[in-house]
Design a protein around this motif. Sequence first.
Motif, PDB file in Angstrom:
ATOM      1  N   MET A 274      -7.663  15.099   3.993  1.00  0.00           N
ATOM      2  CA  MET A 274      -7.466  15.377   2.576  1.00  0.00           C
ATOM      3  C   MET A 274      -8.333  16.581   2.196  1.00  0.00           C
ATOM      4  SD  MET A 274      -8.080  12.809  -0.688  1.00  0.00           S
ATOM      5  CE  MET A 274      -7.768  11.405   0.337  1.00  0.00           C
ATOM      6  N   PRO A 275      -7.726  17.742   1.967  1.00  0.00           N
ATOM      7  CA  PRO A 275      -8.526  18.937   1.711  1.00  0.00           C
ATOM      8  C   PRO A 275      -9.111  19.027   0.298  1.00  0.00           C
ATOM      9  CG  PRO A 275      -6.199  19.477   1.622  1.00  0.00           C
ATOM     10  CD  PRO A 275      -6.298  18.034   2.017  1.00  0.00           C
ATOM     11  N   ASP A 276      -8.738  18.120  -0.586  1.00  0.00           N
ATOM     12  CA  ASP A 276      -9.187  18.208  -1.968  1.00  0.00           C
ATOM     13  C   ASP A 276     -10.371  17.272  -2.215  1.00  0.00           C
ATOM     14  OD1 ASP A 276      -9.527  18.382  -4.701  1.00  0.00           O
ATOM     15  OD2 ASP A 276      -7.376  18.325  -5.144  1.00  0.00           O
ATOM     16  N   ALA A 277     -11.562  17.829  -2.239  1.00  0.00           N
ATOM     17  CA  ALA A 277     -12.782  17.043  -2.429  1.00  0.00           C
ATOM     18  C   ALA A 277     -12.806  16.382  -3.802  1.00  0.00           C
ATOM     19  CB  ALA A 277     -14.010  17.922  -2.239  1.00  0.00           C
ATOM     20  N   ASP A 278     -12.248  17.030  -4.815  1.00  0.00           N
ATOM     21  CA  ASP A 278     -12.232  16.451  -6.155  1.00  0.00           C
ATOM     22  C   ASP A 278     -11.397  15.173  -6.201  1.00  0.00           C
ATOM     23  OD1 ASP A 278     -13.876  18.432  -7.178  1.00  0.00           O
ATOM     24  OD2 ASP A 278     -12.192  19.679  -7.835  1.00  0.00           O
ATOM     25  N   VAL A 279     -10.262  15.180  -5.511  1.00  0.00           N
ATOM     26  CA  VAL A 279      -9.405  13.997  -5.461  1.00  0.00           C
ATOM     27  C   VAL A 279     -10.131  12.869  -4.728  1.00  0.00           C
ATOM     28  CG1 VAL A 279      -7.261  13.036  -4.512  1.00  0.00           C
ATOM     29  CG2 VAL A 279      -7.236  15.268  -5.641  1.00  0.00           C
TER      30      VAL A 279
ATOM     31  N   GLU B 274     -12.858  11.416  -6.968  1.00  0.00           N
ATOM     32  CA  GLU B 274     -12.266  10.567  -8.003  1.00  0.00           C
ATOM     33  C   GLU B 274     -11.845   9.217  -7.418  1.00  0.00           C
ATOM     34  OE1 GLU B 274     -10.751   8.801 -11.311  1.00  0.00           O
ATOM     35  OE2 GLU B 274     -12.102  10.512 -11.173  1.00  0.00           O
TER      36      GLU B 274
END
Length: 129
Positions: free
Chosen positions: A68-73, A76
């Motif tokens: 998963m490249p999206d650290a913000d996701v 959360e």
Amino acid sequence: MSSFGAETGSAQGRVSQLEDLNRETRRIRTTMEGATGTAESPDGLVEATVGVYGELVDLALDARIYRMPDADVLAEQIRAVINEAHSKAQDAVRTKLPDLFPMDLDGAEDFAFEPFLRMAGRSTDGGAR
């Protein structure tokens, strides 16, 4: 009875109330010790175990999170799982102490102080439950 005797009786009543409060506080503390809740993200990548006061007891991250490249996701998702686990821990305590924790409390502040506010109210209402 002399005024001294009346004061002594009153003092004995207060001591008895304090002893009752001490026993009730110990009962609550014993019940709450070790109470935890566990939650898992819908995709099974994040699992958290949280104590009744919000302390993170365990956090398990599946190795697939690195895909998963999206650290913000991911952040959360971790936050949501921790909050859900915290709610489950509090619900477990509410089930064990229904006389002190009504199920309709709004938040952590109510959860933290409600038992003591109820006990204080009982002591000022002459011991009524």
